[in-house]
Motif scaffolding. Structure first.
Motif, PDB file in Angstrom:
ATOM      1  N   MET A  87       0.837  -1.204   0.000  1.00  0.00           N
ATOM      2  CA  MET A  87       0.000   0.000   0.000  1.00  0.00           C
ATOM      3  C   MET A  87       0.868   1.249   0.000  1.00  0.00           C
ATOM      4  O   MET A  87       1.922   1.285   0.632  1.00  0.00           O
ATOM      5  N   THR A  88       0.438   2.288  -0.683  1.00  0.00           N
ATOM      6  CA  THR A  88       1.148   3.558  -0.673  1.00  0.00           C
ATOM      7  C   THR A  88       0.779   4.336   0.575  1.00  0.00           C
ATOM      8  O   THR A  88      -0.177   4.024   1.282  1.00  0.00           O
ATOM      9  N   ALA A  89       1.552   5.407   0.842  1.00  0.00           N
ATOM     10  CA  ALA A  89       1.273   6.248   2.007  1.00  0.00           C
ATOM     11  C   ALA A  89      -0.103   6.883   1.907  1.00  0.00           C
ATOM     12  O   ALA A  89      -0.801   7.071   2.911  1.00  0.00           O
ATOM     13  N   ALA A  90      -0.528   7.220   0.667  1.00  0.00           N
ATOM     14  CA  ALA A  90      -1.849   7.836   0.482  1.00  0.00           C
ATOM     15  C   ALA A  90      -2.963   6.854   0.815  1.00  0.00           C
ATOM     16  O   ALA A  90      -4.028   7.244   1.291  1.00  0.00           O
ATOM     17  N   GLU A  91      -2.723   5.541   0.564  1.00  0.00           N
ATOM     18  CA  GLU A  91      -3.736   4.537   0.846  1.00  0.00           C
ATOM     19  C   GLU A  91      -3.691   4.081   2.293  1.00  0.00           C
ATOM     20  O   GLU A  91      -4.680   3.576   2.819  1.00  0.00           O
ATOM     21  N   ILE A 113      -3.692  23.439   7.547  1.00  0.00           N
ATOM     22  CA  ILE A 113      -3.555  22.064   8.021  1.00  0.00           C
ATOM     23  C   ILE A 113      -2.552  21.286   7.164  1.00  0.00           C
ATOM     24  O   ILE A 113      -1.654  20.614   7.683  1.00  0.00           O
ATOM     25  N   CYS A 114      -2.710  21.388   5.863  1.00  0.00           N
ATOM     26  CA  CYS A 114      -1.835  20.628   4.965  1.00  0.00           C
ATOM     27  C   CYS A 114      -0.378  21.091   5.067  1.00  0.00           C
ATOM     28  O   CYS A 114       0.550  20.267   5.019  1.00  0.00           O
ATOM     29  N   VAL A 136      -9.818  14.537   5.539  1.00  0.00           N
ATOM     30  CA  VAL A 136     -11.182  14.229   5.095  1.00  0.00           C
ATOM     31  C   VAL A 136     -12.039  15.461   5.369  1.00  0.00           C
ATOM     32  O   VAL A 136     -12.437  15.728   6.503  1.00  0.00           O
ATOM     33  N   ALA A 137     -12.305  16.226   4.317  1.00  0.00           N
ATOM     34  CA  ALA A 137     -13.132  17.430   4.429  1.00  0.00           C
ATOM     35  C   ALA A 137     -14.566  17.049   4.081  1.00  0.00           C
ATOM     36  O   ALA A 137     -14.859  16.649   2.952  1.00  0.00           O
ATOM     37  N   VAL A 138     -15.454  17.165   5.068  1.00  0.00           N
ATOM     38  CA  VAL A 138     -16.845  16.739   4.885  1.00  0.00           C
ATOM     39  C   VAL A 138     -17.741  17.969   4.830  1.00  0.00           C
ATOM     40  O   VAL A 138     -17.864  18.709   5.804  1.00  0.00           O
ATOM     41  N   ASP A 139     -18.364  18.177   3.665  1.00  0.00           N
ATOM     42  CA  ASP A 139     -19.329  19.269   3.545  1.00  0.00           C
ATOM     43  C   ASP A 139     -20.674  18.785   4.065  1.00  0.00           C
ATOM     44  O   ASP A 139     -21.290  17.880   3.496  1.00  0.00           O
ATOM     45  N   ASP A 140     -21.147  19.427   5.140  1.00  0.00           N
ATOM     46  CA  ASP A 140     -22.365  18.987   5.813  1.00  0.00           C
ATOM     47  C   ASP A 140     -23.596  19.682   5.221  1.00  0.00           C
ATOM     48  O   ASP A 140     -24.351  20.339   5.926  1.00  0.00           O
ATOM     49  N   CYS A 141     -23.762  19.524   3.903  1.00  0.00           N
ATOM     50  CA  CYS A 141     -24.895  20.100   3.165  1.00  0.00           C
ATOM     51  C   CYS A 141     -24.956  21.616   3.363  1.00  0.00           C
ATOM     52  O   CYS A 141     -25.993  22.171   3.749  1.00  0.00           O
ATOM     53  N   TYR A 151      -4.267  19.973  -3.311  1.00  0.00           N
ATOM     54  CA  TYR A 151      -4.060  19.256  -2.055  1.00  0.00           C
ATOM     55  C   TYR A 151      -4.351  17.772  -2.266  1.00  0.00           C
ATOM     56  O   TYR A 151      -5.447  17.291  -2.003  1.00  0.00           O
ATOM     57  N   PRO A 152      -3.353  17.031  -2.752  1.00  0.00           N
ATOM     58  CA  PRO A 152      -3.577  15.619  -3.098  1.00  0.00           C
ATOM     59  C   PRO A 152      -3.929  14.735  -1.911  1.00  0.00           C
ATOM     60  O   PRO A 152      -4.465  13.633  -2.103  1.00  0.00           O
TER      61      PRO A 152
END
Length: 299
Positions: A1-5, A29-30, A43-48, A64-65
């Motif tokens: 697995m890669t670091a991203a995974e 943050i990044c 994990v950026a979660v848009d809450d509607c 921001y990969p």
């Protein structure tokens, strides 16, 4: 697995109507995590959101990969965002924070480092040294009272009960995620869940800034939910702490009142003496039964 995974750290970022500053928060943050050397995902979660928050995140995504965007189709609340984000986290360490520029998110690597170096600590909480929220003249005494109740029931000192900046081990938090309520009191819940099960919580003093944008905190409803959640969590893990003190007080008062009745009326007990004494016995019996259920729950 890669670091991203297979990253070491997952940062869960609830985003609700934060269009004017959400990209700045992602950048902060990044930048901190890139400099730290830790492998991570954001994990950026848009809450509607009802504004352009989701569009701004999608526009910024190519820069921001390490950011994953998740969009809710209805507003679930910050607790729901944090619960689902934690359940889907790929990292061993999960970080919760906010996107309103109030928390020093550049210090996230410090929280992770404490967990990495000290395996006796299971959660690190950024303990705010100031209060910059709305309704400050009401929030400060209310939060102090709720915190003192929580300290009394949990049997531990709690410098900041509901800080939104924290890092914890996903493996430890996993059994408690189903207990998280949908609103702001989710942070109180995860604190008390760890403490009630003897998981060490470390507090790191942090500065707290005035939030960007409009606060979603409602003093009356959210304060009520906080105190209710404190009582619910302690009842869930240690019901004797909540129920046995009033039971013993009622039994004691009933006995004293009974002695008084005997001295004053002969061997006659008044009805209120009997009611007080029996109420104490009933509550005490419920406390023992609840404790038996907790001990036999097998979690």
């Amino acid at each position: 697995m890669t670091a991203a995974e297979n990253p070491y750290v997952t940062i869960v970022l609830p985003c609700y109507n934060e269009q004017d500053h959400v990209v700045d928060e992602v950048e902060r943050i990044c930048a901190a995590m890139d400099a730290s050397g830790y492998t991570y995902e954001l994990v950026a979660v848009d809450d509607c959101s009802s504004d352009q928050t989701l569009a701004r995140l999608q526009e910024a995504a190519p820069r921001y990969p390490n950011m994953r965007i998740k969009a809710f189709h209805r507003n679930g609340g910050s607790g729901t965002v944090r619960r689902i984000g934690t359940q889907e986290a790929r990292g061993e360490i999960v970080v919760w924070t906010d996107a309103d520029m109030s928390y020093p998110n550049e210090r996230i690597p410090e929280l992770v480092e404490i967990l990495e170096k000290d395996h006796t600590v299971d959660q690190v909480v950024g303990a705010r040294t100031t209060e910059e929220g709305s309704h400050k003249f009401l929030r400060v005494p209310a939060k102090w009272f709720i915190r003192k109740v929580a300290e009394r029931l949990a049997g531990q000192r709690i410098p900041d009960l509901n800080s939104g900046l924290r890092a914890f081990r996903k493996s430890v938090a996993k059994p408690y995620l189903r207990l998280l309520p949908p609103g702001f009191s989710c942070v109180t819940t995860i604190t008390l869940a760890f403490m009630s099960n003897q998981h060490d919580v470390h507090y790191l003093p942090i500065e707290y800034s005035k939030r960007a944008g409009k606060s979603k905190f409602s003093f009356v409803s959210d304060a009520y939910r906080y105190i209710l959640q404190v009582l619910r969590m302690v009842m869930y893990f240690n019901p004797l702490k909540v129920l046995m003190p009033p039971a013993l007080w009622l039994v004691g008062i009933g006995l004293v009142k009974g002695v008084y009745d005997v001295v004053r009326y002969g061997f006659y007990l008044t009805s209120n003496t009997i009611v007080i004494f029996l109420s104490g016995l009933l509550i005490g019996s419920l406390a023992l039964l609840a404790d038996l259920i907790v001990r036999s729950r097998g979690e």
